[in-house]
Write a protein that holds these residues in place. Structure first.
Motif, PDB file in Angstrom:
ATOM      1  N   ALA A 224     -66.294  52.729  59.354  1.00  0.00           N
ATOM      2  CA  ALA A 224     -66.342  52.038  60.638  1.00  0.00           C
ATOM      3  C   ALA A 224     -67.320  50.867  60.565  1.00  0.00           C
ATOM      4  CB  ALA A 224     -66.760  52.995  61.751  1.00  0.00           C
ATOM      5  N   LEU A 225     -66.899  49.734  61.109  1.00  0.00           N
ATOM      6  CA  LEU A 225     -67.734  48.550  61.230  1.00  0.00           C
ATOM      7  C   LEU A 225     -67.885  48.276  62.722  1.00  0.00           C
ATOM      8  CD1 LEU A 225     -65.796  46.365  58.621  1.00  0.00           C
ATOM      9  CD2 LEU A 225     -67.779  47.828  58.182  1.00  0.00           C
ATOM     10  N   VAL A 226     -69.105  48.299  63.226  1.00  0.00           N
ATOM     11  CA  VAL A 226     -69.352  48.151  64.656  1.00  0.00           C
ATOM     12  C   VAL A 226     -69.739  46.709  64.956  1.00  0.00           C
ATOM     13  CG1 VAL A 226     -70.659  49.008  66.628  1.00  0.00           C
ATOM     14  CG2 VAL A 226     -70.140  50.542  64.713  1.00  0.00           C
ATOM     15  N   MET A 227     -68.962  46.064  65.852  1.00  0.00           N
ATOM     16  CA  MET A 227     -69.206  44.664  66.192  1.00  0.00           C
ATOM     17  C   MET A 227     -69.834  44.526  67.572  1.00  0.00           C
ATOM     18  SD  MET A 227     -66.203  42.140  64.827  1.00  0.00           S
ATOM     19  CE  MET A 227     -67.229  40.729  65.266  1.00  0.00           C
ATOM     20  N   ALA A 229     -71.107  41.024  69.964  1.00  0.00           N
ATOM     21  CA  ALA A 229     -71.371  39.593  70.136  1.00  0.00           C
ATOM     22  C   ALA A 229     -71.092  38.795  68.865  1.00  0.00           C
ATOM     23  CB  ALA A 229     -72.804  39.370  70.597  1.00  0.00           C
ATOM     24  N   GLY A 230     -69.975  39.120  68.218  1.00  0.00           N
ATOM     25  CA  GLY A 230     -69.544  38.346  67.065  1.00  0.00           C
ATOM     26  C   GLY A 230     -70.165  38.729  65.736  1.00  0.00           C
ATOM     27  N   ARG A 231     -70.993  39.776  65.724  1.00  0.00           N
ATOM     28  CA  ARG A 231     -71.629  40.199  64.480  1.00  0.00           C
ATOM     29  C   ARG A 231     -71.410  41.685  64.229  1.00  0.00           C
ATOM     30  NH1 ARG A 231     -77.600  37.231  64.575  1.00  0.00           N
ATOM     31  NH2 ARG A 231     -76.804  35.074  64.769  1.00  0.00           N
ATOM     32  N   ILE A 232     -71.414  42.072  62.965  1.00  0.00           N
ATOM     33  CA  ILE A 232     -71.364  43.492  62.618  1.00  0.00           C
ATOM     34  C   ILE A 232     -72.799  44.013  62.618  1.00  0.00           C
ATOM     35  CG2 ILE A 232     -70.845  45.159  60.802  1.00  0.00           C
ATOM     36  CD1 ILE A 232     -68.453  43.426  60.020  1.00  0.00           C
ATOM     37  N   VAL A 233     -73.050  44.952  63.531  1.00  0.00           N
ATOM     38  CA  VAL A 233     -74.419  45.447  63.674  1.00  0.00           C
ATOM     39  C   VAL A 233     -74.648  46.748  62.917  1.00  0.00           C
ATOM     40  CG1 VAL A 233     -74.740  44.312  65.896  1.00  0.00           C
ATOM     41  CG2 VAL A 233     -73.849  46.648  65.831  1.00  0.00           C
ATOM     42  N   GLU A 234     -73.561  47.435  62.539  1.00  0.00           N
ATOM     43  CA  GLU A 234     -73.719  48.686  61.800  1.00  0.00           C
ATOM     44  C   GLU A 234     -72.438  48.984  61.030  1.00  0.00           C
ATOM     45  OE1 GLU A 234     -75.708  53.090  62.443  1.00  0.00           O
ATOM     46  OE2 GLU A 234     -74.866  52.060  64.172  1.00  0.00           O
ATOM     47  N   ALA A 235     -72.581  49.467  59.810  1.00  0.00           N
ATOM     48  CA  ALA A 235     -71.458  49.919  58.985  1.00  0.00           C
ATOM     49  C   ALA A 235     -71.794  51.314  58.486  1.00  0.00           C
ATOM     50  CB  ALA A 235     -71.234  48.968  57.813  1.00  0.00           C
ATOM     51  N   LEU A 236     -70.866  52.249  58.673  1.00  0.00           N
ATOM     52  CA  LEU A 236     -71.140  53.641  58.320  1.00  0.00           C
ATOM     53  C   LEU A 236     -69.835  54.408  58.141  1.00  0.00           C
ATOM     54  CD1 LEU A 236     -72.279  55.508  61.572  1.00  0.00           C
ATOM     55  CD2 LEU A 236     -71.153  53.302  61.574  1.00  0.00           C
ATOM     56  N   PRO A 237     -69.887  55.588  57.501  1.00  0.00           N
ATOM     57  CA  PRO A 237     -68.684  56.418  57.408  1.00  0.00           C
ATOM     58  C   PRO A 237     -68.192  56.775  58.809  1.00  0.00           C
ATOM     59  CG  PRO A 237     -70.390  57.214  55.917  1.00  0.00           C
ATOM     60  CD  PRO A 237     -71.036  56.186  56.780  1.00  0.00           C
TER      61      PRO A 237
END
Length: 259
Positions: A224-227, A229-237
């Motif tokens: 999962a990639l959490v967006m 305001a136009g940015r990815i703020v967290e990437a995790l399983p």
């Protein structure tokens, strides 16, 4: 795992009377033969990222990236002629609402046949046979009836499956699915997800699913990639979404209603 899609520093800005409006600001991620989710609230830039990959944004949008490649193809540097071969043939996209994505004046069957002929160079008779087989493959019980129907004659779930069949007819290596289940009821939603799951496993296809449904992501996706305001703020399983550390991801979970 080899990454088919590689994106680094993706930026998208729209022209406005007050100057450029930044919608995507420095996004980095990869997608291999896996199920990756791009999640976030409405307006976070998820759909813009999906459309930017295929250069399907309006002329007012300006796309830039340090790197945006798929299987060695520079998606920003290639000309429009080559890009037309990439769209559909290498990277397919399922849009959010089949009622607006499908051509209303063409039968469903004709649109699927057109996909086979355009991307695989198959003759009309063979393309029709394969189109009927593809409709059956996406769990449509009466392929002949749906083949001859117009989009407005189908339910939301049936239209979504027909659109999936049309996209898959081109045999893409990567599928971008923009809110593929948001307009569907629960039973149809599970059926559509099962179809996508079969394709990833059976054909080794990559899947980028754009959604705001965190429960769907946690049970269906690999990463999962959490967006925001136009940015990815967290990437995790994806399975670890409930234990996310970023305050925004935790706020998304807290915002989900409970019965």
């Amino acid at each position: 795992m080899t990454a088919g899609l590689e994106i680094a520093g993706l930026r998208v800005a729209y022209d406005s009377i007050r100057g450029p409006v930044v919608a995507v600001d420095g996004v980095d991620f990869t997608v291999g033969h896996e199920r990756v989710a791009l999640v976030g609230e409405s307006g976070s830039g998820k759909s813009t990222v999906g459309r930017a990959i295929l250069r399907l944004l309006p002329p007012s949008a300006h796309i830039a990236a340090d790197r945006m490649t798929f299987d060695g193809i520079d998606l920003l540097g290639c000309d429009e002629r080559r890009m037309r071969r990439v769209r559909g043939g290498r990277i397919g996209m399922i849009l959010q609402d089949p009622r607006h994505a499908l051509n209303p004046v063409m039968t469903v069957g004709r649109q699927i046949v057109e996909s086979y002929r355009a991307h695989r160079g198959i003759g009309g008779t063979e393309a029709r046979r394969r189109a009927l087989d593809m409709l059956a493959a996406v769990h449509i019980r009466d392929p002949e009836r749906v083949f001859a129907a117009y989009p407005h004659q189908l339910s939301g779930g049936m239209g979504q499956r027909a659109m999936i069949a049309m996209v898959l007819a081109a045999g893409p290596d990567l599928l971008i699915a923009d809110e593929p289940t948001s307009a569907l009821d629960v039973t149809v939603r599970h059926s559509v997800l099962a179809i996508l799951d079969e394709l990833v496993i059976a054909h080794g296809m990559g899947l980028l699913i754009i959604t705001h449904d965190l429960n769907l992501v946690a049970t269906f996706c690999d990463r999962a990639l959490v967006m925001r305001a136009g940015r990815i703020v967290e990437a995790l399983p994806a399975s670890g979404l409930a234990e996310a550390h970023h305050p925004y991801t935790r706020a998304l979970f807290a915002a989900a209603p409970t019965l």
